[in-house]
Design an enzyme around this catalytic site. Structure first.
Site, PDB file in Angstrom:
ATOM      1  N   ASN A  15      65.883 -12.256  -3.114  1.00 18.50           N
ATOM      2  CA  ASN A  15      65.616 -13.477  -2.359  1.00 18.50           C
ATOM      3  C   ASN A  15      64.318 -13.384  -1.576  1.00 18.50           C
ATOM      4  OD1 ASN A  15      65.829 -15.905  -0.848  1.00 18.50           O
ATOM      5  ND2 ASN A  15      68.038 -15.779  -0.865  1.00 18.50           N
ATOM      6  N   ASP A  16      64.342 -12.817  -0.388  1.00 18.42           N
ATOM      7  CA  ASP A  16      63.160 -12.801   0.473  1.00 18.42           C
ATOM      8  C   ASP A  16      61.959 -12.125  -0.178  1.00 18.42           C
ATOM      9  OD1 ASP A  16      64.507 -14.122   2.510  1.00 18.42           O
ATOM     10  OD2 ASP A  16      65.251 -12.254   3.377  1.00 18.42           O
ATOM     11  N   VAL A  17      62.182 -11.098  -1.005  1.00 23.87           N
ATOM     12  CA  VAL A  17      61.074 -10.350  -1.600  1.00 23.87           C
ATOM     13  C   VAL A  17      60.370 -11.134  -2.704  1.00 23.87           C
ATOM     14  CG1 VAL A  17      62.092  -8.126  -1.033  1.00 23.87           C
ATOM     15  CG2 VAL A  17      62.603  -9.172  -3.245  1.00 23.87           C
TER      16      VAL A  17
ATOM     17  N   TYR B 222      68.198 -12.488   4.046  1.00 21.11           N
ATOM     18  CA  TYR B 222      68.313 -11.893   5.381  1.00 21.11           C
ATOM     19  C   TYR B 222      67.455 -12.616   6.409  1.00 21.11           C
ATOM     20  CZ  TYR B 222      70.468  -7.850   3.120  1.00 21.11           C
ATOM     21  OH  TYR B 222      71.285  -7.031   2.405  1.00 21.11           O
ATOM     22  N   ALA B 223      66.305 -13.142   5.970  1.00 16.71           N
ATOM     23  CA  ALA B 223      65.392 -13.762   6.926  1.00 16.71           C
ATOM     24  C   ALA B 223      65.850 -15.148   7.364  1.00 16.71           C
ATOM     25  CB  ALA B 223      63.987 -13.854   6.330  1.00 16.71           C
TER      26      ALA B 223
END
Length: 472
Positions: free
Chosen positions: A397-399, A436-437
């Protein structure tokens, strides 16, 4: 020095040399297992030599031998059980628990040595100073690692947990370490100094990790691992054991380097991570149709994705925590093997902080016997996305979020995998849940991105079957 002591001394030096060699072998996936085995064998030999020395010197009573043997058997049994039974998705929690055990054991060594000395008041700074440092570092590692494990397991909220005055408290507590250390050095026989230093360090471990969000967990785990090594090294100074000092410093230095690499991979300083308040942990998935982001999403079926994969010349897989949560690494490896046999150029783009601990994706893929040559680190992978016909994102996701390239959001400046540069992007995900962010992923609304909403394990199995029909 008698014969036994002399022999044990050389055994310790040999074990230390094996630790260094084992760490060197862990530099490459091909030799990492051999390095781990060598280091474990060296530690077993060092433990055996210690028992031999203690027996020769007659320093343990019959009751002590019972405690020693029972403790060894219980520890070995729990370790073997954990290694065999704990799922890969829970490996970060297990690593945190191991950090807690190591730090706590090191702190107890110092506490015991200071309190049980024949003449505590006569202990010099050579023992009391490393003893104080051992208590501080070990206790911080113990409580901090337990909180980290709780966050990873979901027992403690993965979001940053703050309270009024938390930042001030996290400044005052380390300042009190200096006071307590000086007190213990000047009065090594003071039980109040020992217990007070330990209590304050335990509290700081909790207040340090609570404000840190889930996005920073890979950095936190590496940092606590370095703390464990430092505590063990201090215990070695307290006991005057060279092998323990060397082993501890190896863990500390390698953990410190890893922490720096993880922080650099997120384009953040270690101090910034420790201050906390970044990352929101796992967030509640957004309801379908609740807003503009969901309305723009293009949904795909297994057959839609299979056609793209079967007729692609180059496919890049992007694994993330969703792959680990679904335990789908074997299905991903099987799909890659099928495509490779069909003549498709397959590779894996691995982000340094994908998952919940350093190297999480590498461990998963190695378990599925994925060829090491197919694993590409971030810089190498980013150079290949523009030539990829399909980038298949599995639970990352965030990456992969292009928002990181713009200022003003939670992941601004974080290096990401340039998945959006591939000709076509497919994302396997159960829902539109945030990472997570705690922000939406712009990749999902890119016109060339298709979402395959399913559990990763089930979805990859369906894709393998569908691709098999097309290439069969």
């Amino acid at each position: 020095m008698d014969t036994v002591s002399n022999a044990v001394h050389y055994i310790f030096l040999g074990a230390a040399a094996c630790f260094v060699l084992g760490l060197h072998l862990m530099n490459h996936p091909r030799t990492a297992r051999r390095g781990n085995t060598l280091s474990a064998a060296a530690m077993a030999v060092a433990i055996g030599a210690t028992v031999w020395l203690v027996a020769d010197q007659g320093r343990i009573s019959s009751t002590g031998w019972v405690v020693l043997v029972c403790g060894g058997l219980v520890g070995a049994t729990l370790g073997l059980w954990a290694a065999r039974e704990v799922r890969m998705t829970a490996m970060p929690q297990l690593v945190s628990l191991f950090n807690a055990v190591g730090g706590g054991a090191a702190a107890l060594i110092a506490v015991n040595d200071l309190l049980q000395a024949d003449d505590p008041a006569a202990l010099g700074a050579r023992v009391s100073l490393p003893g104080a440092l051992d208590i501080v570092i070990g206790a911080v590692t113990f409580s901090g690692s337990l909180v980290a494990a709780g966050k990873l397991q979901g027992i403690v909220s993965g979001a940053p947990v703050t309270f009024p005055g938390a930042r001030l408290l996290n400044v005052l507590l380390p300042a009190s370490f200096a006071v307590g250390t000086v007190w213990l050095v000047l009065a090594p026989d003071s039980r109040a100094a020992v217990y007070g230093l330990g209590a304050v360090a335990l509290l700081f471990g909790v207040t340090m990790v609570l404000p840190i969000g889930g996005a920073d967990m890979p950095v936190v785990i590496a940092l606590l691992n370095a703390f464990t090594g430092s505590a063990v090294a201090m215990a070695g100074f307290v006991l005057d054991e060279t092998a323990l000092i060397i082993a501890g410093m190896l863990v500390s230095s390698s953990g410190g380097i890893l922490t720096k690499l993880m922080a650099d991979a997120m384009n953040r300083s270690i101090a910034n991570v420790v201050v906390g308040g970044f990352g929101t942990g796992d967030s509640v998935p957004a309801a379908s149709g609740a807003g503009e982001v969901v309305a723009q999403v293009r949904s795909l079926s297994a057959d839609d994705v299979a056609i793209q994969l079967a007729y692609a010349g180059k496919v890049v897989f992007v694994p993330g925590y969703g792959l680990a949560a679904a335990q789908a690494q074997h299905e991903l490896g099987a799909l890659a093997e099928l495509l490779t046999a069909h003549g498709v150029n397959v590779s894996y783009a691995v982000h340094p902080v994908a998952g919940r601990m350093p190297g999480h994706m590498n461990v998963l893929l190695a378990e599925a016997n994925v060829p090491y040559t197919q694993l590409k680190e971030m810089d190498e992978a980013n150079a290949e996305f523009a030539q990829a016909d399909v980038a298949l994102v599995v639970g990352a996701n965030d990456v992969t979020n292009p928002m990181a390239r713009r200022p003003g959001n939670a992941i601004s400046g974080m290096p990401i995998l340039d998945v959006d540069k591939a000709k076509s992007v497919v994302v396997i995900k159960r829902s539109m849940g945030q990472g997570y962010a705690g922000i939406d992923n712009e990749l999902y609304t890119d016109p060339k991105t298709g979402m395959f909403f399913t559990d990763a394990k089930k979805g990859l199995a369906e894709l393998k079957a569908a691709v098999g029909e097309f290439v069969g």
